[in-house]
Design an enzyme around this catalytic site. Structure first.
Site, PDB file in Angstrom:
ATOM      1  N   LEU A 172      76.175  15.637  38.695  1.00 11.28           N
ATOM      2  CA  LEU A 172      76.768  15.151  39.942  1.00 11.28           C
ATOM      3  C   LEU A 172      77.983  14.302  39.599  1.00 11.28           C
ATOM      4  O   LEU A 172      77.858  13.257  38.957  1.00 11.28           O
ATOM      5  CB  LEU A 172      75.755  14.312  40.726  1.00 11.28           C
ATOM      6  CG  LEU A 172      74.500  15.030  41.247  1.00 11.28           C
ATOM      7  CD1 LEU A 172      73.511  14.014  41.805  1.00 11.28           C
ATOM      8  CD2 LEU A 172      74.865  16.060  42.302  1.00 11.28           C
TER       9      LEU A 172
ATOM     10  N   CYS B 261      81.160  23.749  42.071  1.00 12.71           N
ATOM     11  CA  CYS B 261      81.618  22.554  42.794  1.00 12.71           C
ATOM     12  C   CYS B 261      82.436  22.970  44.021  1.00 12.71           C
ATOM     13  O   CYS B 261      83.384  23.743  43.902  1.00 12.71           O
ATOM     14  CB  CYS B 261      82.453  21.665  41.883  1.00 12.71           C
ATOM     15  SG  CYS B 261      83.002  20.136  42.696  1.00 12.71           S
TER      16      CYS B 261
ATOM     17  N   LYS C   3      76.400  27.152  36.433  1.00 18.62           N
ATOM     18  CA  LYS C   3      75.868  26.774  37.737  1.00 18.62           C
ATOM     19  C   LYS C   3      76.834  27.249  38.808  1.00 18.62           C
ATOM     20  O   LYS C   3      78.046  27.028  38.702  1.00 18.62           O
ATOM     21  CB  LYS C   3      75.675  25.255  37.827  1.00 18.62           C
ATOM     22  CG  LYS C   3      75.009  24.825  39.134  1.00 18.62           C
ATOM     23  CD  LYS C   3      74.835  23.310  39.236  1.00 18.62           C
ATOM     24  CE  LYS C   3      74.174  22.965  40.573  1.00 18.62           C
ATOM     25  NZ  LYS C   3      74.188  21.520  40.840  1.00 18.62           N
TER      26      LYS C   3
ATOM     27  N   ASN D 209      68.312  25.330  42.795  1.00 20.84           N
ATOM     28  CA  ASN D 209      68.853  23.999  43.065  1.00 20.84           C
ATOM     29  C   ASN D 209      69.126  23.841  44.557  1.00 20.84           C
ATOM     30  O   ASN D 209      69.552  24.781  45.214  1.00 20.84           O
ATOM     31  CB  ASN D 209      70.140  23.809  42.254  1.00 20.84           C
ATOM     32  CG  ASN D 209      70.876  22.519  42.589  1.00 20.84           C
ATOM     33  OD1 ASN D 209      71.965  22.565  43.153  1.00 20.84           O
ATOM     34  ND2 ASN D 209      70.316  21.382  42.260  1.00 20.84           N
TER      35      ASN D 209
ATOM     36  N   ASP E 214      68.095  20.593  47.757  1.00 19.94           N
ATOM     37  CA  ASP E 214      67.103  20.017  48.666  1.00 19.94           C
ATOM     38  C   ASP E 214      65.733  19.789  48.037  1.00 19.94           C
ATOM     39  O   ASP E 214      64.703  19.871  48.715  1.00 19.94           O
ATOM     40  CB  ASP E 214      66.938  20.885  49.920  1.00 19.94           C
ATOM     41  CG  ASP E 214      68.192  20.940  50.771  1.00 19.94           C
ATOM     42  OD1 ASP E 214      69.125  20.170  50.490  1.00 19.94           O
ATOM     43  OD2 ASP E 214      68.250  21.766  51.696  1.00 19.94           O
TER      44      ASP E 214
END
EC number: 1.3.1.-
Length: 316
Positions: free
Chosen positions: A10, A91, A130, A191, A193
């Site tokens: 993050l 991102c 990712k 990934n 929640d």
């Protein structure tokens, strides 16, 4: 790498202090740095992002960029430091995708493939990527993208259950991630929640994933990864931290950031975390508004003590 949990990278969050807090309570979770600009790294720009400690391992370093030769140079530099290297193809923020990095890479799978191949030629550690479900509902190409990355040599992937256009709104679509089952042979992680142990178990059941990646769920509960690890090993549920424990962890977090950045910058950095740590408190928004205006460690700790005292008094 036999990994079931990943601490999601993050930007502006998962610095060395945050990662070491997560590691304090988890032994096997793969920790991940903030997104590192490949060009900045190759140009030797100093950054707090690449500060790390041996206690953090296993530790993945996440790279962003869109130039295969630059990405390869950066990856080669990180190879001797990393347990694995992760590519940021997900991102969603404007300043990243405008530079054709992050989620914009899903619109250019050929280039993404070239980046993977260039990096695989120069590293010996596992390489992951990712990404999201796609750019938008009309451009949802995560299965095709996963296959292309697999063919290029990626060792495992993480998929966030939203499109770029969704940013962080709505709910992560775990059912969509489940469509990867049988489409690829490499491990995939889900990934989005995952904020509780029950979320983690439900996500694993729905997606059929090899593991999960946890982002914002750790921001006010660094012990979450450890509780999930423990349950997956033993089938037993550990107690969720109460407010008193969360505040003690928050105090340690503040202390670490102040030591790293100095009091002014450390306290300013911590403002984004307060709401996550004290969300269960009555009038939490009022306290957060107070905390984000404070500039000294002493003042912040005083307010946290006040919050805890009032909370305990209301429970009597």
């Amino acid at each position: 790498m036999d990994i079931k949990l990943i601490q999601a990278p993050l930007a502006g969050i998962s610095d060395i202090v945050y990662r070491k807090l997560v590691r304090r309570y988890s032994k096997e979770t793969l920790l991940t740095t903030e997104m590192i600009s490949s060009e900045a790294l190759v140009n030797n720009q100093k950054t707090l992002i690449i500060e790390y400690d041996k206690c953090e391992y296993p530790l993945s370093f996440q790279l962003s960029g869109h130039k295969p030769h630059i990405m390869a140079k950066a990856a080669k530099f990180l190879n001797q430091r990393a347990s694995s290297i992760d590519l940021n193809f997900g991102c969603p923020v404007n300043k990243v995708v405008k530079g054709t990095d992050g989620a914009a890479m899903m619109r250019n799978p050929k280039l993404a493939s070239e980046i993977v191949k260039a990096i695989k030629d120069v590293i010996s550690v596992p390489l992951s990527a990712k990404f999201r479900l796609g750019w938008s509902q009309d451009e949802m190409n995560f299965i095709e993208f996963a296959k292309i990355l697999e063919g290029a040599g990626v060792d495992f992937i993480t998929v966030h259950g939203r499109t770029r256009s969704q940013m962080y709104s709505g709910s992560a679509d775990w059912e969509k991630i489940a469509q990867l089952k049988g489409e690829i042979k490499i491990p995939y992680f889900a990934n989005g929640d995952i904020k509780t142990l029950d979320d983690a178990l439900k996500c694993l059941e729905i997606t059929g994933a090899n593991g999960i990646s946890i982002g914002r769920g750790l921001m006010g509960d660094p012990k979450l990864a450890g509780r999930i690890e423990y349950f997956l090993k033993t089938g037993e549920k550990l107690k969720t931290p109460d407010l008193a424990e969360k505040i003690e962890i928050l105090k340690d977090h503040i202390k670490g950031e102040v030591e790293l950045r100095g009091e002014k910058n450390g306290i300013k950095f911590m403002r984004k975390f307060y709401n996550f740590y004290i969300s269960s408190v009555k009038d939490a928004s009022k306290y957060r508004q107070c905390l984000v205006r404070l500039e000294s460690q002493k003042e912040v700790l005083g307010v946290l003590d006040e919050i805890l005292s009032l909370h305990l008094a209301n429970q009597r």
